[in-house]
Enzyme design. Structure first.
Site, PDB file in Angstrom:
ATOM      1  N   TYR A   1     -15.114   4.488   4.829  1.00 54.63           N
ATOM      2  CA  TYR A   1     -13.658   4.479   4.691  1.00 54.63           C
ATOM      3  C   TYR A   1     -13.183   3.032   4.740  1.00 54.63           C
ATOM      4  O   TYR A   1     -13.578   2.265   5.615  1.00 54.63           O
ATOM      5  CB  TYR A   1     -13.023   5.303   5.811  1.00 54.63           C
TER       6      TYR A   1
ATOM      7  N   HIS B   1       0.849  -1.187   0.000  1.00 53.86           N
ATOM      8  CA  HIS B   1       0.000   0.000   0.000  1.00 53.86           C
ATOM      9  C   HIS B   1       0.887   1.240   0.000  1.00 53.86           C
ATOM     10  O   HIS B   1       1.817   1.335   0.787  1.00 53.86           O
ATOM     11  CB  HIS B   1      -0.876  -0.027   1.266  1.00 53.86           C
TER      12      HIS B   1
ATOM     13  N   HIS C   1      -5.619  10.994  15.333  1.00 54.34           N
ATOM     14  CA  HIS C   1      -4.517  10.143  15.764  1.00 54.34           C
ATOM     15  C   HIS C   1      -3.286  11.033  15.842  1.00 54.34           C
ATOM     16  O   HIS C   1      -2.702  11.386  14.811  1.00 54.34           O
ATOM     17  CB  HIS C   1      -4.299   8.992  14.774  1.00 54.34           C
TER      18      HIS C   1
ATOM     19  N   HIS D   1      -2.051   3.315  15.081  1.00 54.70           N
ATOM     20  CA  HIS D   1      -3.418   3.231  14.547  1.00 54.70           C
ATOM     21  C   HIS D   1      -3.357   2.495  13.215  1.00 54.70           C
ATOM     22  O   HIS D   1      -2.295   2.111  12.743  1.00 54.70           O
ATOM     23  CB  HIS D   1      -4.040   4.618  14.400  1.00 54.70           C
TER      24      HIS D   1
ATOM     25  N   HIS E   1       0.421   1.744  11.665  1.00 54.13           N
ATOM     26  CA  HIS E   1       1.588   2.617  11.681  1.00 54.13           C
ATOM     27  C   HIS E   1       1.545   3.616  12.836  1.00 54.13           C
ATOM     28  O   HIS E   1       0.497   3.906  13.402  1.00 54.13           O
ATOM     29  CB  HIS E   1       1.736   3.355  10.347  1.00 54.13           C
TER      30      HIS E   1
ATOM     31  N   GLU F   1      -2.778  13.237  12.545  1.00 59.99           N
ATOM     32  CA  GLU F   1      -3.765  13.040  11.491  1.00 59.99           C
ATOM     33  C   GLU F   1      -5.182  13.287  12.015  1.00 59.99           C
ATOM     34  O   GLU F   1      -5.680  12.562  12.870  1.00 59.99           O
ATOM     35  CB  GLU F   1      -3.671  11.612  10.943  1.00 59.99           C
TER      36      GLU F   1
END
Length: 421
Positions: free
Chosen positions: A335, A277, A351, A357, A320, A326
Site C-alpha cells: 500500500y 490527492h 482507524h 492517521h 486526516h 476505516e
C-alpha cells in the site's frame, strides 16, 4: 462457469429447457412438478427501482426441514459487545492457516462490527460438501486474499479468485469449495441497505465500477438425495438443521435478487490531473446508504494500480481525521501510504472515527522529496470497509495474538516544521 452481466438487471435463466414459466403460466403449476418460491430481499412495497426479488423453481420447497438448534462451531464468529473497543489505531498480522481441516463456516473469525456491518476474516483448509450456510442477518461481501473459491449458491456457481469480490444476498444458501489449496480472505457482513453502485455526480455517465462488469451465475442444480446440514446465522447466533437433499436444487429462476461477482481489475479509477490527492470516496466500488444522505452505512473502497500525475502536491493520502471508521486490508503488493512494512497481504488495520492517521514517516519523507512527474502505482490492491459508526473490536482482535502493539511507532520521527524567525 457461465454468467450473465449487469448489476441488478432482471435475469431469466434455466438449467433445463422449459423449466422457466413464460407469459401467463401460473407459478402454481410449474413444469416438471417444480415448486415456485419467491426470494425477496426488499419489502414487497419498495419502489420498483429499489425492489429486489427473484422467482425460484426448485425440486423441493425450502419449507421441508426440521427445527433449528444452536450450532457449536465457528466459535470466533459473533458480534463484539464493545468492551474491547479503544480509540487506538490498530493493525494486525495475517490470520494463520488452520493446521486441521477447517471449512469456510468454521474458519470465520470476527474482528469488529457495529449496528450496520460485521467485519470478519476467514482461513479455510477444506471445502464444504454436504452442508450449506445461510446468513439471515445480512448480505456478505467476500474477498479472497489467498486461494480461489467456488461459491455454489442456490442460483448458480461462481469462481472467485483473489482480485475478485463475491456478493451473496442475505438469506441465500451457499457453500464454499476451495479450488487450489487453503484459502484466506476478508468478509464484510452488511446489515444495512443492500450494496449498490454509487451515484457518479459530476463524474458523469462513466467511471468507477460499471454495471456490465458484475457477473451473475446462470441456473445450475444439484440432484443429491443425502443428508445436508444447513447452518444459519440468525439474530447474531448460529443455528443448524439437517435436510435429506441438496439445497442447491433450483432448476430455473428469474429476477434481480441474485449473487454476483466482480473483477476488481475492471474498476476505472478516477484521479486528479492537477493538484491534491482526491478523497478516498473517489475509489468507491459499492455503497450501502444510510438514512443520512451522503453518509454511508458502509462504503467498499479499493486502491488498485493507477497513475499519479498531480503537480505541486502530496501524492499519498494526506493526514486526516475522518467522521467515517476505516477497516483496511491488503490483497497483494504494498500500500503506497504504508511502505515501511507491517501492513502485509492478509493483514488488516482499523482507524476509528476522528482518530488521526495517514502515511507513515518513511512514506512521508519519500513523498515530500519525490520528483513530481507522472508515475504508476503498480502491483497493489488494498481495500477499505468504511462505516459511519465506530467499529467495535472483538476479544480475538485485541487478545488473539495478531495485534501489532508497536503500530503507533510508524508515526514517530517526523521532523518539526521550521518557522521563520
Amino acid at each position: 462457469m457461465s454468467y450473465q452481466t449487469g448489476f441488478l438487471n432482471h435475469f431469466a435463466t434455466e438449467a433445463v429447457a422449459g423449466a422457466l414459466p413464460e407469459g401467463r403460466n401460473s407459478p402454481q403449476r410449474p413444469a416438471f412438478g417444480l415448486y415456485a418460491e419467491q426470494f425477496s430481499t426488499s419489502a414487497f412495497t419498495m419502489a420498483r427501482a429499489e425492489n429486489r426479488r427473484s422467482w425460484l423453481y426448485r425440486m423441493r420447497p425450502t419449507t421441508a426441514h426440521g427445527a433449528f438448534v444452536p450450532y457449536a462451531g465457528a466459535e470466533l464468529l459473533g458480534a463484539p459487545d464493545g468492551s474491547h473497543t479503544t480509540p487506538n489505531r490498530l493493525r494486525w498480522d495475517p490470520l494463520a492457516m488452520p493446521e486441521t481441516r477447517v471449512d469456510f463456516v468454521d474458519g470465520m473469525v470476527t474482528y469488529g462490527g457495529n449496528a450496520g456491518i460485521g467485519v470478519h476474516l476467514y482461513a479455510a483448509t477444506a471445502s464444504m460438501d454436504a452442508r450449506a450456510f445461510q446468513n439471515s442477518d445480512g448480505e456478505m461481501l467476500i474477498l479472497p486474499q489467498q486461494g480461489a473459491l467456488r461459491i455454489v449458491t442456490e442460483l448458480g456457481r461462481m469462481e472467485v479468485a483473489p482480485g475478485f469480490l463475491a456478493l451473496v444476498p442475505a438469506g441465500m444458501r451457499f457453500r464454499v469449495e476451495l479450488l487450489d489449496g487453503p484459502s484466506r480472505g476478508y468478509i464484510c457482513e452488511n446489515f444495512g441497505a443492500p450494496f449498490r453502485l454509487p451515484d457518479l455526480g459530476p463524474i458523469g455517465a462513466n467511471g468507477l465500477a460499471n454495471p456490465r462488469d458484475f457477473e451473475t451465475p446462470v441456473a445450475w442444480y444439484e440432484d443429491r438425495d443425502e443428508h445436508f446440514e444447513i447452518v444459519q446465522k440468525f439474530n447474531g447466533r448460529l443455528w443448524t438443521t439437517t435436510i435429506d437433499h441438496s439445497p442447491f436444487d433450483v432448476v430455473a429462476w428469474h429476477g434481480n435478487s441474485a449473487p454476483c461477482r466482480y473483477d476488481l481489475s475492471r474498476f476505472n479509477t478516477i484521479g486528479t490531473v492537477s493538484f491534491d490527492h482526491p478523497d478516498p470516496s473517489i475509489f468507491t466500488v459499492l455503497t450501502s446508504p444510510s438514512d443520512t444522505p451522503g453518509t454511508a452505512n458502509c462504503d467498499f473502497v479499493i486502491f488498485p494500480p493507477r497513475w499519479m500525475v498531480g503537480e505541486d502536491t502530496f501524492r499519498p493520502p494526506w493526514f486526516h481525521r475522518n467522521v467515517m471508521s476505516e477497516f483496511m486490508g491488503l490483497i497483494h503488493g504494498v500500500y503506497d501510504a504504508k511502505e515501511g512494512g507491517g501492513f502485509v497481504p492478509g493483514g488488516a488495520s482499523l482507524h476509528n472515527q476522528f482518530n488521526g492517521h495517514g502515511p507513515d514517516a518513511e512514506s512521508t519523507r519519500k513523498a515530500m522529496a519525490a520528483e513530481l512527474k507522472p508515475s504508476k502505482i503498480d502491483d497493489t490492491l488494498a481495500f477499505m470497509f468504511e462505516s459511519r459508526a465506530i467499529i467495535h473490536t472483538s476479544k480475538f482482535a485485541m487478545e488473539g495474538g495478531l495485534l501489532q502493539h508497536d503500530y503507533d511507532a510508524c508515526w514517530t520521527g517526523f521532523e518539526k516544521a521550521k518557522l521563520p524567525e
